[in-house]
Write a protein that holds these residues in place. Sequence first.
Motif, PDB file in Angstrom:
ATOM      1  N   TRP A  43      -2.865 -35.686  12.094  1.00 41.47           N
ATOM      2  CA  TRP A  43      -1.780 -34.732  12.305  1.00 41.47           C
ATOM      3  C   TRP A  43      -2.097 -33.453  11.551  1.00 41.47           C
ATOM      4  N   TYR A  44      -1.814 -32.313  12.167  1.00 46.22           N
ATOM      5  CA  TYR A  44      -1.883 -31.055  11.442  1.00 46.22           C
ATOM      6  C   TYR A  44      -0.661 -30.974  10.533  1.00 46.22           C
ATOM      7  N   ASP A  45      -0.871 -30.606   9.276  1.00 47.24           N
ATOM      8  CA  ASP A  45       0.205 -30.387   8.304  1.00 47.24           C
ATOM      9  C   ASP A  45      -0.125 -29.081   7.591  1.00 47.24           C
ATOM     10  N   GLN A  46       0.179 -27.985   8.241  1.00 41.12           N
ATOM     11  CA  GLN A  46      -0.250 -26.668   7.801  1.00 41.12           C
ATOM     12  C   GLN A  46       0.724 -26.054   6.809  1.00 41.12           C
ATOM     13  N   SER A  62       2.377 -32.838  20.406  1.00 42.83           N
ATOM     14  CA  SER A  62       3.249 -33.945  20.005  1.00 42.83           C
ATOM     15  C   SER A  62       3.625 -33.798  18.536  1.00 42.83           C
ATOM     16  N   PHE A  63       4.820 -34.295  18.210  1.00 40.84           N
ATOM     17  CA  PHE A  63       5.338 -34.235  16.849  1.00 40.84           C
ATOM     18  C   PHE A  63       5.605 -35.653  16.346  1.00 40.84           C
ATOM     19  N   THR A  64       5.680 -35.829  15.022  1.00 45.97           N
ATOM     20  CA  THR A  64       5.843 -37.169  14.441  1.00 45.97           C
ATOM     21  C   THR A  64       7.170 -37.823  14.822  1.00 45.97           C
ATOM     22  N   ASN A  65       8.158 -37.046  15.246  1.00 45.97           N
ATOM     23  CA  ASN A  65       9.443 -37.622  15.662  1.00 45.97           C
ATOM     24  C   ASN A  65       9.415 -38.122  17.108  1.00 45.97           C
ATOM     25  N   HIS A  76       5.379 -20.550  25.035  1.00 42.50           N
ATOM     26  CA  HIS A  76       5.054 -20.396  23.612  1.00 42.50           C
ATOM     27  C   HIS A  76       5.920 -21.320  22.779  1.00 42.50           C
ATOM     28  N   LEU A  77       5.477 -21.536  21.543  1.00 42.65           N
ATOM     29  CA  LEU A  77       6.083 -22.534  20.673  1.00 42.65           C
ATOM     30  C   LEU A  77       5.984 -22.070  19.237  1.00 42.65           C
ATOM     31  N   TYR A  78       7.059 -22.243  18.475  1.00 45.82           N
ATOM     32  CA  TYR A  78       7.065 -21.966  17.038  1.00 45.82           C
ATOM     33  C   TYR A  78       6.997 -23.294  16.301  1.00 45.82           C
ATOM     34  N   ILE A  79       6.060 -23.404  15.378  1.00 45.92           N
ATOM     35  CA  ILE A  79       5.903 -24.627  14.575  1.00 45.92           C
ATOM     36  C   ILE A  79       6.025 -24.222  13.108  1.00 45.92           C
ATOM     37  N   PRO A  80       7.127 -24.592  12.454  1.00 43.79           N
ATOM     38  CA  PRO A  80       7.297 -24.239  11.040  1.00 43.79           C
ATOM     39  C   PRO A  80       6.237 -24.910  10.163  1.00 43.79           C
ATOM     40  N   ALA A  81       5.975 -24.293   9.025  1.00 44.06           N
ATOM     41  CA  ALA A  81       5.034 -24.861   8.059  1.00 44.06           C
ATOM     42  C   ALA A  81       5.412 -26.309   7.752  1.00 44.06           C
ATOM     43  N   HIS A  82       4.414 -27.158   7.650  1.00 42.43           N
ATOM     44  CA  HIS A  82       4.529 -28.581   7.294  1.00 42.43           C
ATOM     45  C   HIS A  82       5.237 -29.439   8.347  1.00 42.43           C
TER      46      HIS A  82
END
Length: 104
Positions: A43-46, A62-65, A76-82
Amino acid sequence: MMNIFSQLPAKLDNEEFTDLLKTDSVRIERIVSQGHITPVDEWYDQSENEWVIVLEGRAEVSFTNGEIKRLEKGDHLYIPAHQKHRVSWTEPNILTIWLAVFFN
């Protein structure tokens, strides 16, 4: 000057990452995929926020949830830090061209 669609690889054994701009506060990256995914157990954990758009092709993030976001050209997609995420699918028959903006 560089056109975002220029210098595309003829053959893509590995996903290609190209920094287009890098400063202390922002990094803009072109990513080119063709059937590439993040390894299943990774998993990316930026530490940075990420905003990404698909310019060509298709992909799934895909997300952990358990949530899966399908991205088509222009999505487009926004992915918050961590927020842990992974690329779970990209179009295998054509190039998927992403533009990713990383910022604090």
